[in-house]
Design a protein around this motif. Structure first.
Motif, PDB file in Angstrom:
ATOM      1  N   PRO A  94     -11.816 -41.219   4.577  1.00 30.56           N
ATOM      2  CA  PRO A  94     -11.267 -42.550   4.325  1.00 30.56           C
ATOM      3  C   PRO A  94     -12.064 -43.592   5.128  1.00 30.56           C
ATOM      4  N   PRO A  95     -12.211 -44.827   4.639  1.00 32.90           N
ATOM      5  CA  PRO A  95     -11.621 -45.331   3.391  1.00 32.90           C
ATOM      6  C   PRO A  95     -12.501 -45.073   2.159  1.00 32.90           C
ATOM      7  N   GLU A  96     -13.698 -44.501   2.360  1.00 34.36           N
ATOM      8  CA  GLU A  96     -14.612 -44.329   1.229  1.00 34.36           C
ATOM      9  C   GLU A  96     -14.047 -43.344   0.207  1.00 34.36           C
ATOM     10  N   HIS A  97     -13.238 -42.408   0.695  1.00 36.15           N
ATOM     11  CA  HIS A  97     -12.793 -41.291  -0.144  1.00 36.15           C
ATOM     12  C   HIS A  97     -11.949 -41.724  -1.357  1.00 36.15           C
ATOM     13  N   ALA A  98     -10.954 -42.615  -1.127  1.00 38.29           N
ATOM     14  CA  ALA A  98      -9.928 -42.879  -2.159  1.00 38.29           C
ATOM     15  C   ALA A  98     -10.502 -43.382  -3.490  1.00 38.29           C
ATOM     16  N   PRO A  99     -11.406 -44.394  -3.487  1.00 41.10           N
ATOM     17  CA  PRO A  99     -11.898 -44.869  -4.799  1.00 41.10           C
ATOM     18  C   PRO A  99     -12.653 -43.801  -5.575  1.00 41.10           C
ATOM     19  N   TRP A 100     -13.343 -42.917  -4.886  1.00 40.06           N
ATOM     20  CA  TRP A 100     -14.053 -41.843  -5.595  1.00 40.06           C
ATOM     21  C   TRP A 100     -13.059 -40.843  -6.151  1.00 40.06           C
ATOM     22  N   ARG A 101     -12.054 -40.508  -5.354  1.00 38.70           N
ATOM     23  CA  ARG A 101     -11.040 -39.562  -5.838  1.00 38.70           C
ATOM     24  C   ARG A 101     -10.351 -40.131  -7.085  1.00 38.70           C
ATOM     25  N   ARG A 102     -10.107 -41.464  -7.073  1.00 39.81           N
ATOM     26  CA  ARG A 102      -9.423 -42.082  -8.218  1.00 39.81           C
ATOM     27  C   ARG A 102     -10.210 -41.899  -9.515  1.00 39.81           C
ATOM     28  N   LEU A 103     -11.548 -41.823  -9.412  1.00 44.35           N
ATOM     29  CA  LEU A 103     -12.348 -41.687 -10.642  1.00 44.35           C
ATOM     30  C   LEU A 103     -11.975 -40.427 -11.426  1.00 44.35           C
ATOM     31  N   ILE A 104     -11.691 -39.337 -10.719  1.00 48.14           N
ATOM     32  CA  ILE A 104     -11.430 -38.078 -11.440  1.00 48.14           C
ATOM     33  C   ILE A 104      -9.940 -37.731 -11.535  1.00 48.14           C
ATOM     34  N   THR A 105      -9.100 -38.525 -10.864  1.00 47.11           N
ATOM     35  CA  THR A 105      -7.665 -38.220 -10.890  1.00 47.11           C
ATOM     36  C   THR A 105      -7.099 -38.121 -12.305  1.00 47.11           C
ATOM     37  N   PRO A 106      -7.528 -38.964 -13.272  1.00 50.22           N
ATOM     38  CA  PRO A 106      -6.918 -38.877 -14.617  1.00 50.22           C
ATOM     39  C   PRO A 106      -7.036 -37.499 -15.258  1.00 50.22           C
ATOM     40  N   TYR A 107      -8.016 -36.704 -14.833  1.00 56.88           N
ATOM     41  CA  TYR A 107      -8.169 -35.365 -15.434  1.00 56.88           C
ATOM     42  C   TYR A 107      -7.162 -34.354 -14.911  1.00 56.88           C
ATOM     43  N   PHE A 108      -6.431 -34.727 -13.854  1.00 60.01           N
ATOM     44  CA  PHE A 108      -5.556 -33.742 -13.213  1.00 60.01           C
ATOM     45  C   PHE A 108      -4.118 -34.228 -13.092  1.00 60.01           C
TER      46      PHE A 108
END
Ligand code: HEM
Length: 404
Positions: A94-108
């Motif tokens: 964090p804080p770099e992590h969250a926006p990248w994680r959001r990119l793939i969240t819709p698949y899960f």
């Protein structure tokens, strides 16, 4: 008694030490060894290159997973503290992590995984029904390496015929052996995977499909398109659960069921118990260990740790810690909510947990529907290997063949 940093496990008879990689050990011995170590030491140091701490108790590991300021994910590979490149989102803090994680969240999301259920079930059913007529198989190579890898291929958008080759590259990275060419094996696997995914990205750019790689070509970060290198890093990161963790988890679940007749019969008689059984299997036989890198000096498990040190979070020891779980070595699917750490905790909590749970549940249900009565082949000598993932080498099962 915790060890001081001057000690190493080699100083502590009668323990044989805790190396980063083991091969050919009797099945479940890594779990048993970590159980013993946890009771002696909340933390200990191993000299195995490059040297690392191991934390063994639930309370410590839970705290570390949530303290990203001290225990960073700059490297999550205990054997490679200065890894180049970054597997996102798992190696971002964090804080770099969250926006990248959001990119793939819709698949899960629950909806996305719900949408995969029929396909996952029919794929599993077709593999199990083709095996049912055989009367025997090596569960590891003929089922646990075929079922989840096919699901993963579908999700990512690569041809299923490529899964064997991708698996071989992935194994070079995750299981490079202990020989002098170890680093070379890792580099060769990583380069081959990167080349494969670069070609696939180029193909998807000219002919997009309904898959994660095609979607990634339209992702943006801070107003800029996500680079091909970043898409390749994501693919490489996801290969680890796709090709290792789910297959390894399945191997321990079915070893247990093949050797514990009462538990198997209970699940067959009451399939509604299967989701809770999956959680209990994840608690009892978690196959993944997590790496962290110290951003600053701290004291955990009674050991003074320095900035730059690597720490292995021994999830198998934590999930079987009697301080956290009563009667921890018993399989009890009726346990109340456990809060096990098989999927980690905190910001990096496994994004694929829902998909993994679906695959494990469906595997048990379909296998028991078509092959309810199975056992380990007579004379089989079950062995396992361990790096940061623990695997059975093979699991020969037999049963009475069903007509095709
Ligand atoms: C039994 C199967 C699985 C287990 C035991 C497992 C375990 C874990 C663990 C322990 C972490 C946290 C790593 C850390 O904190 O450094 C993690 C992260 C992750 N897992 Fe899984 N995993 C499984 C299956 C999957 C599947 C099937 C996928 C998707 C195809 C997946 C995708 C991810 C992703 C994207 C992350 C990174 C999350 C983040 O950094 O925000 N996992 N997994």
């Amino acid at each position: 008694m915790p060890l001081s940093p001057q000690h190493s496990l080699a100083d502590v008879p009668p323990e044989p030490g805790f190396p980063l990689i083991t091969e050919g050990m009797p099945a479940t011995s890594v779990f048993a060894r970590l159980d013993g170590l946890r009771e002696q030491y909340p933390a200990f140091h191993s000299d195995d290159r490059p040297g690392f701490w191991t934390l063994t108790r639930y309370a410590d590991i839970d705290i570390v997973l949530r303290d990203t300021n001290t225990f960073t994910s700059r490297s999550v590979f205990v054997g490679n503290p200065d890894i180049r490149g970054r597997w996102w989102p798992v190696m971002l803090d964090p804080p770099e992590h969250a926006p990248w994680r959001r990119l793939i969240t819709p698949y899960f999301t629950p909806r996305a995984v719900e949408g995969m259920t029929d396909w996952v079930t029919s794929r599993c059913e077709s593999i199990v029904s083709s095996l049912a007529a055989q009367g025997s198989c090596d569960f590891v190579s003929e089922f646990s390496l075929r079922f989840p890898t096919g699901v993963f291929a579908q999700l990512m958008g690569f041809p299923e015929r490529d899964t064997d080759q991708i698996y071989r590259w992935q194994q070079k990275i995750e299981r490079p052996g202990t020989g002098p060419d170890r680093q070379h094996q890792v580099a060769e696997g990583a380069l081959s995977l990167a080349g494969y995914f670069a070609d696939l990205i180029a193909q998807r750019r000219s002919a997009p499909g309904d898959d994660l790689i095609s979607a990634a070509l339209n992702w943006q970060m801070d107003g800029e398109p996500v680079s091909d290198d970043d898409i390749i890093s994501l693919c490489a990161m996801l290969c680890s659960p796709g090709f290792s963790t789910v297959p390894a988890q399945l191997s321990y679940i079915f070893r247990h069921l093949a050797t514990h007749e009462d538990d198997r019969q209970r699940l067959i008689a009451d399939p509604a118990l299967v989701p809770a059984a999956v959680e209990e299997f994840l608690r009892l036989y978690p196959v993944g260990m997590i790496g962290r890198k110290l951003a600053r000096a701290t004291d955990r498990g009674g050991c003074p740790m320095q900035a730059g040190d690597m720490v292995m979070l021994a999830v198998p020891a934590a999930n079987r810690d009697p301080r956290a779980f009563p009667d921890p070595l018993s399989f009890r699917p009726d346990r109340p909510e456990t809060g096990h750490l098989a999927f980690g905790a905190g910001v990096h909590y496994c994004l694929g947990a829902r998909l993994a749970r679906l695959e494990l549940r469906v595997a048990i249900e379909q296998w028991h529907r078509l092959i309810p009565d199975y056992r380990i082949a007579a004379g089989a000598d079950l062995t396992e290997h361990q790096s940061q993932t623990i695997w059975l080498d093979s699991l020969p099962l037999t049963w009475s063949p069903r007509p095709a």
